[in-house]
Design a protein around this motif. Structure first.
Motif, PDB file in Angstrom:
ATOM      1  N   TYR A  60       0.827  -1.205   0.000  1.00 27.89           N
ATOM      2  CA  TYR A  60       0.000   0.000   0.000  1.00 27.89           C
ATOM      3  C   TYR A  60       0.869   1.267   0.000  1.00 27.89           C
ATOM      4  CZ  TYR A  60      -3.675  -3.233   1.479  1.00 27.89           C
ATOM      5  OH  TYR A  60      -4.558  -4.276   1.553  1.00 27.89           O
ATOM      6  N   ASN A  64      -3.171   5.184   0.878  1.00 23.24           N
ATOM      7  CA  ASN A  64      -3.975   4.084   1.416  1.00 23.24           C
ATOM      8  C   ASN A  64      -3.477   3.673   2.804  1.00 23.24           C
ATOM      9  OD1 ASN A  64      -3.600   3.068  -1.882  1.00 23.24           O
ATOM     10  ND2 ASN A  64      -5.601   3.653  -1.085  1.00 23.24           N
ATOM     11  N   SER A  67      -5.602   1.459   4.955  1.00 24.99           N
ATOM     12  CA  SER A  67      -5.676   0.057   4.554  1.00 24.99           C
ATOM     13  C   SER A  67      -4.536  -0.755   5.162  1.00 24.99           C
ATOM     14  CB  SER A  67      -5.635  -0.058   3.026  1.00 24.99           C
ATOM     15  OG  SER A  67      -6.749   0.572   2.436  1.00 24.99           O
ATOM     16  N   SER A  71      -6.026  -3.845   7.234  1.00 25.16           N
ATOM     17  CA  SER A  71      -5.802  -5.156   6.635  1.00 25.16           C
ATOM     18  C   SER A  71      -4.832  -6.012   7.445  1.00 25.16           C
ATOM     19  CB  SER A  71      -5.260  -5.002   5.210  1.00 25.16           C
ATOM     20  OG  SER A  71      -3.954  -4.441   5.235  1.00 25.16           O
ATOM     21  N   ILE A 177     -14.379   4.716   2.566  1.00 28.20           N
ATOM     22  CA  ILE A 177     -14.552   3.433   1.896  1.00 28.20           C
ATOM     23  C   ILE A 177     -15.541   3.463   0.739  1.00 28.20           C
ATOM     24  CG2 ILE A 177     -16.464   2.489   3.266  1.00 28.20           C
ATOM     25  CD1 ILE A 177     -14.879  -0.141   3.408  1.00 28.20           C
ATOM     26  N   SER A 180     -14.584   2.763  -2.852  1.00 31.82           N
ATOM     27  CA  SER A 180     -14.111   1.423  -3.192  1.00 31.82           C
ATOM     28  C   SER A 180     -15.247   0.427  -3.359  1.00 31.82           C
ATOM     29  CB  SER A 180     -13.159   0.923  -2.086  1.00 31.82           C
ATOM     30  OG  SER A 180     -12.069   1.800  -1.922  1.00 31.82           O
TER      31      SER A 180
END
Length: 351
Positions: A60, A64, A67, A71, A177, A180
């Motif tokens: 990333y 990002n 994320s 994640s 979000i 996305s």
């Protein structure tokens, strides 16, 4: 030291500006064949000129950053660059969002702020412990930058737990979000989905062993650890359909896996094309395709085709969507007409 200024730039990699000033020059862009995605912290050994720096993620970029945290990404690295030999070495890998790095006063160890795991790691580049690392401190919040204090000692900037939009601000998380997602969802719908995912994670984590039946269920379980950290009691057994090895989340001296290509919408003429979703493909008779093959056809297949063919397929999908909507309207009109007739008949039968 010759007075050069080294810069860890999140998008321009490792740069240097000469002692006389001027434009910055890029000195290195990758290590062990893996390009830098998110260079972050940096410190220099005044004795030998070695430049120590972190790459927060190999998957990333800075845009990002959220994320990386959500994640549970563990592709961060600690590296050194030798201005004399122009060589870059990977010292640590599989780090969880490493940011700041600080060299001790006598240069015998490095401290690395690892954000996701809320801890400070210590790496020994020399002395009898050379090449080893350990947890130096476990913090009550997310570590950020770290540097030597003018009053001796080390100072680390940190954020309280829960300081990310997804944890404290549903409005911010929704704004983050929604771009996305392939469908429009309200904040209330997103909040309800997050609440149900959290409850599902809590139930699974309470089990002695969790056995997901589908690959995406294991991925959801791993992502859900943001609510429980690493202290959940459930151990996860990888589903048989997915033979990919999973990282144990610990920093190692081995090379990190190459970043996977993320799915994206194809673009034609600067405008986002019609998004083809897996559910649509399944509705049209592709239920027998394995998930991996369906993902190849749906998410990546368009990028394999010439621009002209992509445009043609996009136009066909758009027409199909329009036809479906028109059919939906006609069916509803027919249903309304039928309801009216039945209602009138029911009313007349009462007299």
């Amino acid at each position: 030291m010759n007075g050069d200024l080294y810069i860890a730039d999140a998008y321009m990699e490792l740069l240097v500006v000469g002692a006389e000033g001027g434009l910055a020059t890029r000195v290195v862009t990758q290590a062990q064949g893996v390009p830098f995605a998110f260079p972050n912290g940096l410190d220099i050994n005044d004795e030998n000129g070695l430049v120590y720096f972190t790459d927060s993620s190999s998957r990333y970029q800075m845009r990002n950053y959220l994320s990386v945290r959500l994640s549970g990404d563990t592709t961060g690295r600690l590296m050194s660059y030798d201005p004399q030999s122009k060589q870059v070495d990977v010292l640590l890998k599989n780090l969880s969002f490493p940011k700041g790095v600080a060299l001790s006063q006598n240069g015998d160890f490095l401290l690395i702020a690892e954000t996701t795991s809320c801890r400070i790691m210590r790496y020994w580049p020399r002395t009898p412990e050379a090449g080893t690392f350990e947890v130096f401190a476990q913090l009550p919040g997310f570590s950020d930058n770290i540097k030597r204090s003018p009053r001796r000692g080390i100072h680390s900037k940190r954020k309280k737990r829960g300081g990310y939009p997804a944890a404290t601000d549903m409005n911010g998380f929704h704004d983050f979000i929604k771009k996305s997602l392939h469908v429009e969802v309200t904040k209330a719908q997103l909040s309800n989905k997050v609440r149900r995912l959290k409850k599902k994670y809590s139930n699974n984590a309470a089990r002695k062993k969790y056995n997901p039946t589908k690959p995406h269920e294991q991925n959801v379980f791993e992502l859900s650890k943001i609510w429980g950290g690493g202290g959940s009691r459930a151990s996860v057994s990888s589903p048989k359909s997915n033979g990919a090895a999973k990282s144990n989340g610990k920093a190692t001296l081995a090379s990190p896996a190459a970043p996977k290509e993320g799915s994206r919408k194809s673009e034609i003429g600067g405008k986002s094309s019609v998004s083809v979703r897996s559910s649509e493909m399944i509705r049209f008779g592709m239920r027998s395709l394995p998930d991996e093959s369906l993902d190849l056809v749906v998410m990546k297949g368009l990028d394999l085709l010439p621009d002209a063919k992509k445009a043609e397929l996009d136009a066909m999908w758009k027409k199909l969507h329009i036809d479906e909507l028109e059919l939906f309207v006609e069916k509803n009109q027919l249903m309304n007409e039928q309801v009216k007739l039945v209602l009138e008949k029911l009313k007349s039968s009462d007299h």
